[in-house]
Write a protein that holds these residues in place. Structure first.
Motif, short mmCIF file in Angstrom:
data_model
loop_
_atom_site.label_atom_id
_atom_site.label_comp_id
_atom_site.label_asym_id
_atom_site.label_seq_id
_atom_site.Cartn_x
_atom_site.Cartn_y
_atom_site.Cartn_z
N ASP A 50 0.87 -1.17 0.00
CA ASP A 50 0.00 0.00 0.00
C ASP A 50 0.91 1.22 0.00
OD1 ASP A 50 -1.24 2.27 1.86
OD2 ASP A 50 -2.91 1.19 0.92
N LEU A 51 0.77 2.09 -1.01
CA LEU A 51 1.71 3.19 -1.17
C LEU A 51 1.76 4.12 0.02
CD1 LEU A 51 1.31 4.12 -4.96
CD2 LEU A 51 3.35 3.21 -3.82
N GLN A 52 0.63 4.38 0.65
CA GLN A 52 0.64 5.28 1.80
C GLN A 52 1.39 4.67 2.98
OE1 GLN A 52 -0.71 8.51 1.30
NE2 GLN A 52 0.72 8.76 2.99
N LEU A 53 1.21 3.35 3.18
CA LEU A 53 1.94 2.67 4.23
C LEU A 53 3.44 2.66 3.93
CD1 LEU A 53 -0.36 -0.44 4.92
CD2 LEU A 53 -0.15 1.65 6.30
N ILE A 54 3.78 2.43 2.67
CA ILE A 54 5.19 2.42 2.28
C ILE A 54 5.80 3.80 2.45
CG2 ILE A 54 6.80 1.99 0.38
CD1 ILE A 54 4.73 -0.03 -0.70
N TYR A 55 5.05 4.83 2.05
CA TYR A 55 5.54 6.21 2.23
C TYR A 55 5.81 6.49 3.70
CZ TYR A 55 5.46 11.31 2.46
OH TYR A 55 5.77 12.62 2.73
N GLU A 69 8.69 -2.23 -2.41
CA GLU A 69 8.46 -0.99 -1.68
C GLU A 69 9.27 0.17 -2.28
OE1 GLU A 69 8.04 -2.05 2.85
OE2 GLU A 69 9.59 -3.34 1.94
N LEU A 70 10.55 -0.08 -2.53
CA LEU A 70 11.43 0.98 -3.01
C LEU A 70 11.05 1.45 -4.40
CD1 LEU A 70 14.82 -0.48 -1.75
CD2 LEU A 70 13.45 1.31 -0.68
N ASN A 71 10.90 0.52 -5.34
CA ASN A 71 10.57 0.92 -6.70
C ASN A 71 9.12 1.35 -6.85
OD1 ASN A 71 13.00 0.79 -8.26
ND2 ASN A 71 12.96 -1.44 -8.06
N GLY A 72 8.23 0.77 -6.04
CA GLY A 72 6.84 1.22 -6.07
C GLY A 72 6.71 2.66 -5.62
N LEU A 73 7.39 3.00 -4.53
CA LEU A 73 7.33 4.37 -4.03
C LEU A 73 8.06 5.32 -4.97
CD1 LEU A 73 6.19 5.92 -1.58
CD2 LEU A 73 8.47 5.76 -0.56
N PHE A 74 9.19 4.87 -5.52
CA PHE A 74 9.95 5.71 -6.44
C PHE A 74 9.13 6.04 -7.68
CE2 PHE A 74 13.55 6.23 -9.58
CZ PHE A 74 14.04 7.41 -9.04
N SER A 75 8.36 5.07 -8.17
CA SER A 75 7.50 5.32 -9.32
C SER A 75 6.47 6.40 -8.99
CB SER A 75 6.79 4.03 -9.73
OG SER A 75 5.93 4.25 -10.84
N TRP A 76 5.91 6.33 -7.80
CA TRP A 76 4.95 7.35 -7.37
C TRP A 76 5.61 8.73 -7.34
CZ3 TRP A 76 2.37 7.67 -1.84
CH2 TRP A 76 1.28 8.54 -1.90
#
Length: 289
Positions: A50-55, A69-76
């Motif tokens: 979940d992007l908000q949890l990862i953030y 987590e790292l690449n998902g958040l970086f994409s955002w």
């Protein structure tokens, strides 16, 4: 997302317009500031994509994470900055077994700038630090080695030029496997150079949630990450890895130099995580001897 807070987390204070130069700078800043780590697994926490949890984990709590987590958040982040970016899935190559790992076993980003595509991956343990142009057989060199991409059908293969024994020892320590004969592909007979495949991927766009099953499998069954805590951080001139009770520092140069020491107590490990990696845990970390 609070973009300014994210950029502060990775200590980036430069231009953020969606250009190749800025992508390179932000990519490098991210890798030098945010560790690859699986500590949540060994603190009894479930990793949820979940992007908000990862953030909250990476930016607010100043932790690291797995590739998802790292690449998902970086994409955002890239999308917030105006870049055209998509997540794709990759399968890592396992040289001991001479097979590829699970589908969706790794995720990375493909970023389009000015009609060209670039592979961006801030979620790898000890590979390239600058985005690689998505074109066949063009060599890309940075401090970690020389890379190229090969294309077979719709499948891309990321390969790295086979390196010195000391550099190979570093990677073996990083991934916790012993060197084995073979495992190299793409022997360039004209120059007697050998290329080692690291992972393969297609350009099919994925959503972060598509990696949920693979992420769950990684937490429970991965041959390294489910067994012991790992934390890896790129340095300006090297790489530092804490795996179980071993702390290994590598320095790049004409040759790779390595120094390893054993962390005898749990307190020693927590101190290294805090002082060297900037990671403070709020739950008990379980280390298996």
């Amino acid at each position: 997302m609070d973009v300014k807070r994210y950029l502060s987390r990775i200590r980036y204070h430069g231009d953020t317009r969606p250009t190749l130069e800025n992508l390179r700078a932000i990519h490098l800043a991210h890798m030098l500031a945010v560790p690859f780590e699986n500590l949540s697994i060994h603190c009894g926490d479930e990793i949820v994509l979940d992007l908000q949890l990862i953030y909250n984990k990476i930016v607010v709590k100043r932790r690291g994470g797995l590739c998802y987590e790292l690449n998902g958040l970086f994409s955002w982040l890239l999308k917030q900055l105006g870049f055209s970016s998509k997540i794709v899935s990759a399968q890592g190559y396992r040289p001991l077994l001479e097979v590829y790992g699970r589908e969706m076993g790794h995720c990375l980003n493909v970023v389009s700038i000015g009609g060209e595509d670039w592979v961006a991956d801030v979620g790898n343990m000890c590979l390239f630090r600058a985005p690689i142009r998505l074109t066949e057989d063009q060599e890309h060199t940075d401090v970690t080695g020389t890379y190229r991409l090969r294309l077979e059908g719709d499948m891309w293969f990321l390969q790295r030029l086979k390196r010195s024994a000391s550099a190979t020892k570093l990677e073996n320590a990083c991934y916790k496997f012993k060197a084995a004969p073979g495992g190299t592909q793409g022997n360039d007979m004209a120059s007697s150079r050998q290329w080692v495949t690291k992972y393969k991927f297609t350009l099919q766009e994925r959503e972060l949630q598509d990696f949920g099953k693979a992420c769950n499998w990684t937490q429970q069954f991965h041959h390294v990450f489910s067994v012991q805590p790992v934390c890896v951080l790129h340095l300006a001139d090297g790489l530092i890895t804490c795996m179980g009770r071993e702390l290994t520092t590598a320095r790049y140069g004409i040759r790779v130099t390595m120094a390893t020491r054993r962390l005898e107590s749990d307190d020693d490990i927590l101190k290294v995580l805090r002082d060297t990696f900037g990671v403070k845990l709020d739950k008990h970390l379980v280390i298996k001897d």
